[in-house]
Design a protein around this motif. Structure first.
Motif, PDB file in Angstrom:
ATOM      1  N   ALA A  67      24.504  29.696-155.065  1.00  0.00           N
ATOM      2  CA  ALA A  67      24.689  29.583-153.708  1.00  0.00           C
ATOM      3  C   ALA A  67      24.000  29.020-153.159  1.00  0.00           C
ATOM      4  N   ARG A  68      23.477  28.665-151.904  1.00  0.00           N
ATOM      5  CA  ARG A  68      21.977  28.043-151.308  1.00  0.00           C
ATOM      6  C   ARG A  68      21.094  28.267-151.260  1.00  0.00           C
ATOM      7  N   GLY A  69      20.007  27.880-150.992  1.00  0.00           N
ATOM      8  CA  GLY A  69      19.327  28.242-150.577  1.00  0.00           C
ATOM      9  C   GLY A  69      17.677  27.349-151.722  1.00  0.00           C
ATOM     10  N   LEU A  70      18.672  26.462-151.974  1.00  0.00           N
ATOM     11  CA  LEU A  70      17.580  26.344-152.924  1.00  0.00           C
ATOM     12  C   LEU A  70      16.209  24.971-152.052  1.00  0.00           C
TER      13      LEU A  70
ATOM     14  N   HIS B 250       9.264  23.388-154.902  1.00  0.00           N
ATOM     15  CA  HIS B 250      10.373  23.883-154.570  1.00  0.00           C
ATOM     16  C   HIS B 250      10.425  24.988-154.772  1.00  0.00           C
ATOM     17  N   ARG B 251      11.335  25.924-153.559  1.00  0.00           N
ATOM     18  CA  ARG B 251      11.156  26.967-153.379  1.00  0.00           C
ATOM     19  C   ARG B 251      13.589  28.084-153.191  1.00  0.00           C
ATOM     20  N   VAL B 252      13.085  29.109-152.996  1.00  0.00           N
ATOM     21  CA  VAL B 252      14.155  29.551-153.052  1.00  0.00           C
ATOM     22  C   VAL B 252      14.311  29.849-151.940  1.00  0.00           C
ATOM     23  N   VAL B 253      14.734  30.282-150.306  1.00  0.00           N
ATOM     24  CA  VAL B 253      15.036  30.244-149.490  1.00  0.00           C
ATOM     25  C   VAL B 253      16.192  31.474-148.701  1.00  0.00           C
ATOM     26  N   VAL B 254      16.690  32.447-148.183  1.00  0.00           N
ATOM     27  CA  VAL B 254      17.606  32.990-147.388  1.00  0.00           C
ATOM     28  C   VAL B 254      18.095  32.196-146.365  1.00  0.00           C
ATOM     29  N   PRO B 255      19.505  30.613-146.452  1.00  0.00           N
ATOM     30  CA  PRO B 255      19.278  30.292-145.065  1.00  0.00           C
ATOM     31  C   PRO B 255      19.595  30.973-143.512  1.00  0.00           C
ATOM     32  N   ALA B 256      19.398  30.728-142.903  1.00  0.00           N
ATOM     33  CA  ALA B 256      19.439  31.433-141.816  1.00  0.00           C
ATOM     34  C   ALA B 256      20.865  31.911-141.536  1.00  0.00           C
ATOM     35  N   ASP B 257      22.028  31.058-142.019  1.00  0.00           N
ATOM     36  CA  ASP B 257      23.669  31.135-141.891  1.00  0.00           C
ATOM     37  C   ASP B 257      23.847  31.899-142.984  1.00  0.00           C
TER      38      ASP B 257
ATOM     39  N   ASP C 131      24.635  35.342-145.604  1.00  0.00           N
ATOM     40  CA  ASP C 131      24.177  36.665-145.212  1.00  0.00           C
ATOM     41  C   ASP C 131      23.555  37.069-145.826  1.00  0.00           C
ATOM     42  N   VAL C 132      22.537  37.779-146.059  1.00  0.00           N
ATOM     43  CA  VAL C 132      21.421  37.732-146.767  1.00  0.00           C
ATOM     44  C   VAL C 132      20.941  39.130-147.753  1.00  0.00           C
ATOM     45  N   SER C 133      22.468  39.625-148.104  1.00  0.00           N
ATOM     46  CA  SER C 133      22.830  40.327-148.915  1.00  0.00           C
ATOM     47  C   SER C 133      23.996  39.918-150.263  1.00  0.00           C
ATOM     48  N   SER C 134      24.165  38.804-150.224  1.00  0.00           N
ATOM     49  CA  SER C 134      24.863  37.531-151.507  1.00  0.00           C
ATOM     50  C   SER C 134      22.937  37.440-152.148  1.00  0.00           C
ATOM     51  N   ASP C 135      23.660  37.524-153.196  1.00  0.00           N
ATOM     52  CA  ASP C 135      22.480  36.825-154.341  1.00  0.00           C
ATOM     53  C   ASP C 135      22.456  35.497-154.596  1.00  0.00           C
ATOM     54  N   ARG C 136      21.806  34.501-155.007  1.00  0.00           N
ATOM     55  CA  ARG C 136      22.113  33.160-155.152  1.00  0.00           C
ATOM     56  C   ARG C 136      21.197  33.280-156.966  1.00  0.00           C
ATOM     57  N   MET C 137      21.926  33.042-157.845  1.00  0.00           N
ATOM     58  CA  MET C 137      22.091  32.976-159.496  1.00  0.00           C
ATOM     59  C   MET C 137      22.513  31.550-160.025  1.00  0.00           C
ATOM     60  N   SER C 138      20.952  31.750-160.542  1.00  0.00           N
ATOM     61  CA  SER C 138      21.012  30.231-160.814  1.00  0.00           C
ATOM     62  C   SER C 138      19.786  30.576-162.579  1.00  0.00           C
ATOM     63  N   ILE C 139      20.602  29.700-163.975  1.00  0.00           N
ATOM     64  CA  ILE C 139      19.660  30.331-165.288  1.00  0.00           C
ATOM     65  C   ILE C 139      18.854  29.041-165.106  1.00  0.00           C
ATOM     66  N   PRO C 140      18.009  28.528-165.308  1.00  0.00           N
ATOM     67  CA  PRO C 140      17.218  27.547-165.283  1.00  0.00           C
ATOM     68  C   PRO C 140      16.416  27.201-166.963  1.00  0.00           C
ATOM     69  N   THR C 141      16.752  25.609-167.214  1.00  0.00           N
ATOM     70  CA  THR C 141      15.906  25.839-168.752  1.00  0.00           C
ATOM     71  C   THR C 141      14.753  24.953-169.155  1.00  0.00           C
ATOM     72  N   PHE C 142      13.547  25.794-169.249  1.00  0.00           N
ATOM     73  CA  PHE C 142      12.341  24.742-169.037  1.00  0.00           C
ATOM     74  C   PHE C 142      12.071  23.756-171.067  1.00  0.00           C
ATOM     75  N   LEU C 143      12.066  22.946-170.766  1.00  0.00           N
ATOM     76  CA  LEU C 143      11.458  22.961-171.539  1.00  0.00           C
ATOM     77  C   LEU C 143       9.862  21.553-171.533  1.00  0.00           C
ATOM     78  N   HIS C 144       9.584  22.179-173.323  1.00  0.00           N
ATOM     79  CA  HIS C 144       8.442  22.497-172.892  1.00  0.00           C
ATOM     80  C   HIS C 144       8.074  21.108-174.395  1.00  0.00           C
ATOM     81  N   PRO C 145       6.778  20.235-174.483  1.00  0.00           N
ATOM     82  CA  PRO C 145       6.429  19.675-175.609  1.00  0.00           C
ATOM     83  C   PRO C 145       6.018  20.487-177.203  1.00  0.00           C
TER      84      PRO C 145
END
Length: 126
Positions: free
Chosen positions: A15-18, A59-66, A68-82
């Protein structure tokens, strides 16, 4: 916030929000939701390693004004470290030194825990 690591790979969310902050103006800008896109964020370690040439992505994640606040935003990041022993900069001889300092700043580790970890490493070498 910014990520501590070198690079973050973030598949487009469900969903949107990033939002990303424009480091020149300070304005937050929505990242368009593009199915199957890959977002690449620069982390604090790469900023340190490049002497600020590459800025860490705020960066941040917000609930866009338009939205539905009951829907979730899902994403799975991969963090690369040296590797822990990787040289970062004159200020941080290793990636581990940088990570340890940041984890203490964030309250994830205490100086006492770090000292104990070092004592255990020395004891394991004997």
């Amino acid at each position: 916030h910014e990520d501590i690591n070198l690079i973050t790979l973030l598949p487009s969310g469900s969903a949107r929000g990033l939002e990303l902050r424009d480091h020149r103006t300070g304005e937050w800008r929505e990242v368009p939701l593009v199915p199957e896109a890959l977002i690449i964020n620069i982390g604090d370690m790469l900023e340190q390693m490049s002497n600020g040439e590459y800025r860490a992505t705020s960066h941040r994640v917000v609930v866009p004004a338009d939205e539905d606040v009951s829907s979730d935003r899902m994403s799975i990041p991969t963090f690369l470290h040296p590797f822990s022993s990787t040289y970062l900069s004159p200020k941080y001889a290793t990636a581990d030194a940088f990570l340890t300092e940041r984890l203490i700043e964030l309250g994830v580790l205490t100086p006492e825990q770090v000292a104990e970890k070092k004592r255990q490493a020395v004891a394991a070498e004997i």
